[in-house]
Design a protein around this motif. Structure first.
Motif, PDB file in Angstrom:
ATOM      1  N   LEU A 185      35.309  39.702  55.334  1.00 15.29           N
ATOM      2  CA  LEU A 185      35.151  38.685  54.703  1.00 15.29           C
ATOM      3  C   LEU A 185      35.610  38.701  53.325  1.00 15.29           C
ATOM      4  O   LEU A 185      36.132  37.886  52.502  1.00 15.29           O
ATOM      5  CB  LEU A 185      33.654  38.083  54.901  1.00 15.29           C
ATOM      6  N   VAL A 186      35.401  39.923  52.697  1.00 16.26           N
ATOM      7  CA  VAL A 186      35.714  40.060  51.604  1.00 16.26           C
ATOM      8  C   VAL A 186      37.505  39.978  51.419  1.00 16.26           C
ATOM      9  O   VAL A 186      38.128  39.544  50.298  1.00 16.26           O
ATOM     10  CB  VAL A 186      35.400  41.473  50.778  1.00 16.26           C
ATOM     11  N   ASP A 187      38.121  40.771  52.311  1.00 14.17           N
ATOM     12  CA  ASP A 187      39.701  40.645  52.315  1.00 14.17           C
ATOM     13  C   ASP A 187      39.891  39.176  52.482  1.00 14.17           C
ATOM     14  O   ASP A 187      41.241  38.990  52.079  1.00 14.17           O
ATOM     15  CB  ASP A 187      39.968  41.476  53.378  1.00 14.17           C
ATOM     16  N   ALA A 188      39.467  38.398  53.282  1.00 10.41           N
ATOM     17  CA  ALA A 188      40.012  37.267  53.584  1.00 10.41           C
ATOM     18  C   ALA A 188      39.530  36.239  52.545  1.00 10.41           C
ATOM     19  O   ALA A 188      40.219  35.195  52.593  1.00 10.41           O
ATOM     20  CB  ALA A 188      39.477  36.534  54.804  1.00 10.41           C
ATOM     21  N   GLY A 189      38.611  36.457  51.448  1.00  9.68           N
ATOM     22  CA  GLY A 189      38.146  35.540  50.535  1.00  9.68           C
ATOM     23  C   GLY A 189      39.023  35.166  49.303  1.00  9.68           C
ATOM     24  O   GLY A 189      39.683  36.174  48.989  1.00  9.68           O
ATOM     25  N   ALA A 190      39.252  34.082  48.997  1.00  8.54           N
ATOM     26  CA  ALA A 190      39.560  33.664  47.689  1.00  8.54           C
ATOM     27  C   ALA A 190      39.240  34.381  46.386  1.00  8.54           C
ATOM     28  O   ALA A 190      37.886  34.626  46.312  1.00  8.54           O
ATOM     29  CB  ALA A 190      39.792  32.234  47.414  1.00  8.54           C
ATOM     30  N   THR A 191      39.986  34.597  45.443  1.00  3.78           N
ATOM     31  CA  THR A 191      39.300  34.972  43.879  1.00  3.78           C
ATOM     32  C   THR A 191      38.940  33.786  43.153  1.00  3.78           C
ATOM     33  O   THR A 191      38.785  34.087  41.810  1.00  3.78           O
ATOM     34  CB  THR A 191      40.399  35.931  43.472  1.00  3.78           C
ATOM     35  N   ASP A 192      39.388  32.595  43.363  1.00  5.93           N
ATOM     36  CA  ASP A 192      38.957  31.496  42.542  1.00  5.93           C
ATOM     37  C   ASP A 192      37.652  31.481  42.067  1.00  5.93           C
ATOM     38  O   ASP A 192      36.679  31.824  42.798  1.00  5.93           O
ATOM     39  CB  ASP A 192      39.350  30.133  42.919  1.00  5.93           C
ATOM     40  N   PRO A 193      37.361  31.198  40.838  1.00  6.81           N
ATOM     41  CA  PRO A 193      36.125  31.350  40.244  1.00  6.81           C
ATOM     42  C   PRO A 193      35.239  30.170  40.961  1.00  6.81           C
ATOM     43  O   PRO A 193      35.835  29.040  41.461  1.00  6.81           O
ATOM     44  CB  PRO A 193      36.302  30.821  38.740  1.00  6.81           C
ATOM     45  N   LEU A 194      34.073  30.427  41.366  1.00 10.65           N
ATOM     46  CA  LEU A 194      33.246  29.511  42.074  1.00 10.65           C
ATOM     47  C   LEU A 194      32.434  28.646  41.013  1.00 10.65           C
ATOM     48  O   LEU A 194      31.951  28.916  39.937  1.00 10.65           O
ATOM     49  CB  LEU A 194      32.118  30.209  42.732  1.00 10.65           C
TER      50      LEU A 194
END
Length: 698
Positions: A331-340
């Motif tokens: 899930l970490v590898d697939a997740g976006a880095t955009d601010p939440l």
């Protein structure tokens, strides 16, 4: 120079027999006379031998002294004379004589050698008389039923902004930094609040390259935890996690667990911390009861999850397998880095109660702020940049406290999935840990290691060993500090009330079984059945007031509250110096032959026996006495002990009604994952099927 004798007398409005119940039993003196921290009755050689006591005192500026006393004269309702052992010619005499109807003249004579050894040579005659008068007035208030206003004055007021600021500055939390870093810190806290998300975000802004958490597999910096938790939060959102939804976490101490809790904070989701000792049916019940939408679990627990509803995604914390839908790393590898975006409300951490006396319940914990961190830091001197080994399970309130207190300190955490005494010392030495958060059974396991094994590891970096979760036996306190130095702190609190009291090394040296004093911003109350403060020396219900009282159980139930103080479910008393002592749980107190009896004092006596490794005492129904005590005893390897010897030893130290009617020898005591003895298992007599190995704790 003081005279050879100091004589003090005082007329009191109580009968001789009433006064004798206290003054004729030195073991009760710590509750009334300042500086006398303990006066324990010792086992004697034979029937009719003079009673002897181990006195521990700290009077004035003197260090803690240990001395032995022997009863020379003991005439009931009339006179008690105590001399030193060995006999130096000194003594203390307490004589009672009638002074009218229900009035008694109390005359106390101190002989100089006793003054020099027990009270300190610096005390003047006036000091000694003032000390005696103060103690006798407290005795009088006790007998008259006057509320303990002295204890009220020893309670800490709610922490003022100035006190909080001073504590945070002393800990290094509030200190100058580069303006750009300070701005990023403030932005993180403004966005996420004082949650784990805010804490790790602020730490990443201030100290991005500093180690945040180290486990057996990896070490992550604060910047990495911040980035990875953002990626994980994006992926969890794709699985249906959003504000106010609930994520179950069934995991031991490791970095994936911490990342999950931070990610939940960024989504405004509640994290339900499941006890790793729960059975499969209990896990299923907790998941359904809390409407969990995603369950994050260690691989070892997947066999227990066969009844998990199919619509709840199962996220593993290890390698991919057919038993899980996905893993934290995937899930970490697939997740976006955009601010939440900031959630509308901060997520909560739901901690399960220990369940030692029944079914565990979810307790909604409030989000702590810097003032709440200052509460702990006012008594436990952690510092910014400390390296903290967290041996206590993070799913338990004590391990969670370590995690939450580490955030504003930007302290690096060192964790291991399972507790092992030697591995703990090895990790402390390798990472130069400055603090250890543990539960008492873990400290006992460390102390039980052979001296040559302990000597292999350099633990000199340790400044603080903080213990909580269950009572610290007095023998463990002194043994641990004699071995590792005066670095031990005893934290008394609960999931429901957070911090109630904390005992530091000085208090533990003086009174090893004390729970300490209220920290900054906390109020302690000892209340009777009528809800009013009890008189001096009386055991009352312990109530606590602070800003971290829980919000209630997830089933809608709560705790009794009186005058903004919440019931802990425990009973205890203050000694004359304002230290709190916990006598036991409300539901552990038994009435045997008309006498109120708590198991803990009996347990303390039992573990003083050199042949005893561990002991637990419970009450069971009795046709003759209403209830009776049963002692479960674990004998040290190679030692021999029988029931009659145990009962005789207790009878020499405690009153008749505190002597166990039965003594049962067992190989080990049943414990939960945090090391608490499961007394309900003892009461049910189901040791073989339900026993939990304390070595698996954490």
């Amino acid at each position: 120079m003081a005279a050879d004798c100091v004589v003090f007398d005082m007329t009191m409005d109580h009968s001789r027999s009433e006064l004798w119940e206290i003054l004729g039993e030195p073991a009760r003196y710590p509750r009334f006379f300042r500086g006398v921290s303990s006066c324990d009755k010792l086992a004697t050689d034979g029937y009719g031998a003079p009673a002897e006591y181990a006195l521990r005192a700290c009077l004035g500026t003197n260090a803690v002294i240990d001395h032995r006393l022997r009863t020379v004269i003991n005439r009931r309702d009339e006179q008690l004379v105590l001399s030193g052992v060995p006999d130096t010619g000194g003594w203390v005499s307490i004589r009672l004589s009638d002074a009218g109807p229900d009035r008694t003249q109390v005359k106390i004579v101190f002989f100089k050698p006793m003054l020099r050894h027990e009270l300190g040579a610096s005390w003047s005659e006036s000091d000694i008389r003032t000390w005696a008068r103060d103690g006798l007035r407290r005795v009088s208030d006790h007998l008259a039923g006057v509320a303990d206003t002295r204890a009220d004055r020893h309670r800490e007021p709610r922490g003022s902004a100035l006190h909080v600021a001073k504590t945070l500055i002393s800990a290094g939390i509030l200190m100058p930094a580069r303006p750009d870093k300070t701005l990023r810190q403030l932005r993180a806290l403004a966005k996420w609040g004082a949650t784990l998300a805010g804490g790790y975000g602020a730490a990443a802004a201030r100290s991005p390259k500093a180690p945040a958490i180290t486990d057996e597999d990896r070490e992550l910096t604060f910047a990495q935890v911040d980035e990875r938790s953002t990626r994980l939060a994006h992926s969890l959102a794709g699985l249906g996690v959003g504000p106010a939804s609930k994520v179950g976490v069934l995991a031991r101490n490791h970095s994936a667990m911490v990342q999950t809790l931070v990610a939940c904070g960024k989504l405004g989701a509640d994290a339900v911390l499941l006890n790793t000792g729960l059975a499969g049916a209990q896990i299923d019940d907790m998941v359904r009861r809390h409407t969990v939408v995603v369950l994050v679990a260690d691989d070892e627990f997947t066999p227990l999850l066969r009844y998990l509803p199919d619509d709840i995604p199962l996220v593993g914390t290890g390698e991919p397998s057919d038993h899980v839908n996905t893993t934290v790393d995937e899930l970490v590898d697939a997740g976006a880095t955009d601010p939440l975006p900031a959630p509308p409300e901060p997520g909560r951490l739901i901690v399960l109660t220990s369940g030692t006396t029944g079914t565990p319940k979810g307790a909604r914990r409030p989000t702590p702020g810097l003032a709440d961190a200052a509460q702990v830091l006012s008594r436990i001197p952690l510092r910014a940049g400390d390296r903290i080994f967290v041996a206590a399970p993070i799913f338990h309130s004590w391990g969670l406290t370590a995690l939450q207190i580490a955030m504003p300190l930007r302290a690096g955490l060192v964790v291991q999935r399972r507790f092992d005494a030697e591995a703990t010392l090895a990790a402390i030495a390798e990472h130069r840990c400055t603090a250890l958060f543990a539960v008492p059974i873990m400290l006992q396991r460390i102390l039980n290691l052979p001296a040559q094994v302990r000597a292999r590891y350099d633990t000199s970096s340790l400044r603080i060993v903080a213990s909580s979760g269950s009572a610290l036996p007095g023998a463990l306190v002194t043994g641990f500090m004699d071995t590792f130095g005066d670095i031990l702190y005893n934290f008394y609190g609960s999931t429901e009330v957070s911090a109630a009291s904390i005992a530091g090394p000085a208090d533990l040296r003086a009174a090893p079984t004390t729970a300490g004093r209220a920290p900054q911003g906390t109020r302690l109350g000892l209340l009777g059945p009528d809800g009013k403060p009890v008189p001096p020396g009386v055991v009352g219900r312990i109530f606590v007031g602070n800003d971290m009282l829980f919000d209630g159980y997830t089933d809608g139930a709560g705790r009794e509250v009186r005058n903004e103080l919440m019931d802990t479910g425990d009973r205890g008393y203050f000694d004359a110096d304002g230290r709190l002592f916990v006598s036991g749980r409300d539901d552990e107190m038994i009435v045997s032959g008309g006498e109120n009896v708590f198991p803990r004092p009996v347990e303390e006596v039992l573990v003083d026996l050199p042949q005893v490794d561990e002991a637990a005492v419970i009450g069971v129904p009795d046709a003759e006495y209403g209830q009776r005590l049963v002692a479960y005893v674990v004998v040290r390897p190679g030692a021999r002990l029988d029931e009659d010897s145990v009962r005789a030893y207790v009878h020499q130290r405690l009153a008749r009604f505190s002597v166990p009617r039965e003594v049962i020898f067992v190989d080990e005591l049943p414990r939960n994952q945090t090391g608490k003895v499961l007394k309900r298992v003892l009461a049910e007599g189901d040791l073989l099927e339900q026993q939990v190995d304390a070595g698996d704790a954490a």
